[in-house]
Design a protein around this motif. Structure first.
Motif, PDB file in Angstrom:
ATOM      1  N   LEU A 257      38.780  38.918  38.702  1.00  0.00           N
ATOM      2  CA  LEU A 257      37.387  38.550  38.421  1.00  0.00           C
ATOM      3  C   LEU A 257      36.437  39.718  38.666  1.00  0.00           C
ATOM      4  O   LEU A 257      35.444  39.892  37.954  1.00  0.00           O
ATOM      5  N   ALA A 258      36.734  40.531  39.682  1.00  0.00           N
ATOM      6  CA  ALA A 258      35.909  41.723  39.944  1.00  0.00           C
ATOM      7  C   ALA A 258      36.028  42.711  38.785  1.00  0.00           C
ATOM      8  O   ALA A 258      35.035  43.347  38.394  1.00  0.00           O
ATOM      9  N   ALA A 259      37.243  42.846  38.227  1.00  0.00           N
ATOM     10  CA  ALA A 259      37.428  43.732  37.076  1.00  0.00           C
ATOM     11  C   ALA A 259      36.660  43.211  35.864  1.00  0.00           C
ATOM     12  O   ALA A 259      36.081  43.985  35.092  1.00  0.00           O
TER      13      ALA A 259
ATOM     14  N   THR B 258      36.815  33.146  32.956  1.00  0.00           N
ATOM     15  CA  THR B 258      36.757  32.799  34.376  1.00  0.00           C
ATOM     16  C   THR B 258      37.434  31.460  34.649  1.00  0.00           C
ATOM     17  O   THR B 258      38.178  31.307  35.622  1.00  0.00           O
ATOM     18  N   VAL B 259      37.199  30.487  33.784  1.00  0.00           N
ATOM     19  CA  VAL B 259      37.842  29.179  33.942  1.00  0.00           C
ATOM     20  C   VAL B 259      39.363  29.320  33.862  1.00  0.00           C
ATOM     21  O   VAL B 259      40.108  28.741  34.660  1.00  0.00           O
ATOM     22  N   ALA B 260      39.824  30.096  32.886  1.00  0.00           N
ATOM     23  CA  ALA B 260      41.272  30.288  32.713  1.00  0.00           C
ATOM     24  C   ALA B 260      41.883  31.037  33.891  1.00  0.00           C
ATOM     25  O   ALA B 260      42.991  30.721  34.332  1.00  0.00           O
ATOM     26  N   VAL B 261      41.157  32.015  34.432  1.00  0.00           N
ATOM     27  CA  VAL B 261      41.654  32.785  35.584  1.00  0.00           C
ATOM     28  C   VAL B 261      41.788  31.899  36.810  1.00  0.00           C
ATOM     29  O   VAL B 261      42.790  31.950  37.534  1.00  0.00           O
ATOM     30  N   ARG B 262      40.791  31.054  37.054  1.00  0.00           N
ATOM     31  CA  ARG B 262      40.831  30.175  38.234  1.00  0.00           C
ATOM     32  C   ARG B 262      41.926  29.118  38.115  1.00  0.00           C
ATOM     33  O   ARG B 262      42.434  28.629  39.134  1.00  0.00           O
ATOM     34  N   ALA B 263      42.320  28.778  36.890  1.00  0.00           N
ATOM     35  CA  ALA B 263      43.368  27.766  36.687  1.00  0.00           C
ATOM     36  C   ALA B 263      44.771  28.371  36.710  1.00  0.00           C
ATOM     37  O   ALA B 263      45.755  27.641  36.825  1.00  0.00           O
ATOM     38  N   ALA B 264      44.868  29.692  36.616  1.00  0.00           N
ATOM     39  CA  ALA B 264      46.180  30.345  36.543  1.00  0.00           C
ATOM     40  C   ALA B 264      46.924  30.247  37.871  1.00  0.00           C
ATOM     41  O   ALA B 264      46.335  30.366  38.941  1.00  0.00           O
TER      42      ALA B 264
END
Length: 350
Positions: free
Chosen positions: A218-220, A239-245
């Motif tokens: 997320l920082a990247a 962001t939604v997809a990253v948090r669900a991974a």
């Protein structure tokens, strides 16, 4: 007649030496036939000798300036010229010009291991992090490509690659490998391409991720937003997809990159220090005592070692992490004991 400005560039003579050519104007007759360029170096009739050291010689000359270049063409008539083989695949500036785009009749042409010149060296334009190999053989079955690679000089151990789709490669073609990625010239698309080792990529994709990994990614993404590379709507979706991974494969898919390009959070410095301290304690225990007493004194170091290894491998399942941490600590007894024993002998001799 066509006149265009050509920027400064390195030119390679047929002898293999290079010199700098300043920016100049080139005039080319539009009536000049677009025939297949002549070869600047004869192709050898046999593969490079085992143990030979060198580099692939250019297999053509530029139709505009006559410089030695690397030439690719496919069965559809598309062609492209490069100043050097391999990433970043620098195109020859004379022919990297839409006004001079042309096709040529004939079959597929490409540099191969049979163009290897013992006295030749690769130029500085090539990224040396990518190691060159020649295709020894390729088999396509069930939509997957199994590729056997060999070093250019024929010596040393080759590689075995599996790609999850058919590739337009032939025996003797030149490819470039870095970590779990392979760069090659895609004859069908007439452009360079990068593929992953399917087996290694699948193994990486199954690894679990931590909250630190999500925050790192997320920082990247925030940095890309600041650079204007992503819109707010794109960021919200990613962001939604990253948090669900949960795994590296899901995380790579969320940010639309290859899993072998994914960079997760680096190890905590505290965990690395804990690992070093644990080993020092184990060495100290074996150098200060003997027999069963040294093993008892080593227990704190063993526990710290197992704890550090457990913390440094968050991508493993809990059970596998525990087993791996315990086995690593037990295996570390051997080098710690050998070093501690050597220290003890040195102390006694003094």
């Amino acid at each position: 007649m066509t006149t265009y400005r050509r920027r400064g560039h390195w030119r390679t003579r047929s002898s293999g030496t290079r010199h700098w050519v300043t920016t100049h104007h080139v005039t080319r007759s539009s009536a000049r036939p677009a025939t297949s360029p002549g070869r600047s170096h004869p192709r050898s009739s046999s593969p490079a000798p085992s143990g030979a050291v060198g580099w692939i010689s250019p297999n053509a000359s530029c139709p505009v300036c006559g410089a030695a270049v690397y030439f690719y063409a496919n069965e559809h008539g598309s062609r492209v010229f490069f100043d050097e083989l391999g990433p970043p695949w620098p195109k020859h500036p004379c022919t990297d010009n839409p006004a001079l785009h042309a096709t040529t009749a004939g079959g597929r042409q490409a540099p191969s291991i049979r163009d290897l010149g013992v006295a030749r060296r690769p130029s500085d334009m090539r990224d040396r992090a990518w190691k060159a190999y020649a295709v020894k053989g390729i088999a396509i079955e069930d939509g997957r490509s199994s590729i056997a690679l060999q070093p250019l000089n024929g010596a040393g151990r080759g590689l075995s690659w599996t790609v999850s789709r058919p590739l337009s490669l032939r025996a003797d073609d030149i490819v470039f490998v870095r970590a779990q990625q392979m760069s090659y010239f895609d004859a069908d698309a007439c452009e360079p391409a990068i593929v992953e080792d399917a087996r290694r990529a699948a193994e990486i994709a199954r690894r679990l991720i931590t909250e630190r990994d999500r925050q790192h990614v997320l920082a990247a993404i925030a940095g890309r937003v600041a650079a204007g590379e992503m819109t707010p709507d794109e960021v919200a979706e990613v962001t939604v997809a990253v948090r669900a991974a949960r795994t590296r494969g899901e995380l790579a898919a969320a940010i639309r990159i290859r899993v072998t390009d994914l960079t997760v959070a680096p190890p905590r410095r505290g965990d690395l220090w804990l690992l070093a301290i644990a080993f020092v304690l184990m060495v100290g225990a074996t150098s200060a005592a003997e027999g069963g007493r040294s093993f008892l004194m080593m227990l704190p170091g063993l526990l710290l070692m197992a704890t550090a290894v457990y913390r440094l491998n968050p991508d493993l399942e809990r059970g596998a992490r525990v087993v791996f941490a315990v086995l690593t600590a037990v295996v570390a007894i051997c080098p710690a004991g050998a070093l501690g024993g050597a220290i003890q002998v040195e102390i006694l001799q003094r």
